[in-house]
Design a protein around this motif. Structure first.
Motif, PDB file in Angstrom:
ATOM      1  N   TRP A   1       0.988  -2.752   3.297  1.00 43.10           N
ATOM      2  CA  TRP A   1       1.294  -2.356   1.923  1.00 43.10           C
ATOM      3  C   TRP A   1       0.605  -1.036   1.574  1.00 43.10           C
ATOM      4  N   TRP A   2      -0.624  -0.871   2.003  1.00 44.05           N
ATOM      5  CA  TRP A   2      -1.387   0.354   1.713  1.00 44.05           C
ATOM      6  C   TRP A   2      -0.730   1.574   2.350  1.00 44.05           C
ATOM      7  N   THR A   3      -0.303   1.424   3.603  1.00 46.29           N
ATOM      8  CA  THR A   3       0.291   2.567   4.286  1.00 46.29           C
ATOM      9  C   THR A   3       1.697   2.872   3.776  1.00 46.29           C
ATOM     10  N   MET A   4       2.409   1.900   3.286  1.00 44.34           N
ATOM     11  CA  MET A   4       3.763   2.148   2.795  1.00 44.34           C
ATOM     12  C   MET A   4       3.770   2.812   1.423  1.00 44.34           C
ATOM     13  N   TYR A   5       2.854   2.422   0.554  1.00 42.76           N
ATOM     14  CA  TYR A   5       2.935   2.851  -0.838  1.00 42.76           C
ATOM     15  C   TYR A   5       1.808   3.770  -1.286  1.00 42.76           C
ATOM     16  N   SER A   6       0.882   4.139  -0.419  1.00 47.26           N
ATOM     17  CA  SER A   6      -0.234   4.964  -0.873  1.00 47.26           C
ATOM     18  C   SER A   6       0.168   6.409  -1.076  1.00 47.26           C
ATOM     19  N   GLY A   7       0.954   6.983  -0.175  1.00 47.10           N
ATOM     20  CA  GLY A   7       1.314   8.385  -0.276  1.00 47.10           C
ATOM     21  C   GLY A   7       2.759   8.561  -0.670  1.00 47.10           C
TER      22      GLY A   7
END
Length: 40
Positions: free
Chosen positions: A20-26
């Motif tokens: 989830w962090w890698t998909m929606y952080s940037g």
């Protein structure tokens, strides 16, 4: 046995959090940036 179940649950939620962090952080902007140099 319950220690292994807790470890598996923690590992699963950690994996979900990382995905989830890698998909929606940037998140990229919806409109592409306009280059001022090419607009001349």
């Amino acid at each position: 046995m319950w220690v292994l179940m807790i470890e598996a649950i923690v590992a699963f939620f950690l994996l979900v959090f990382i995905v989830w962090w890698t998909m929606y952080s940037g998140k990229k902007p919806t409109t592409p940036p306009q280059d001022k140099d090419t607009a001349e």
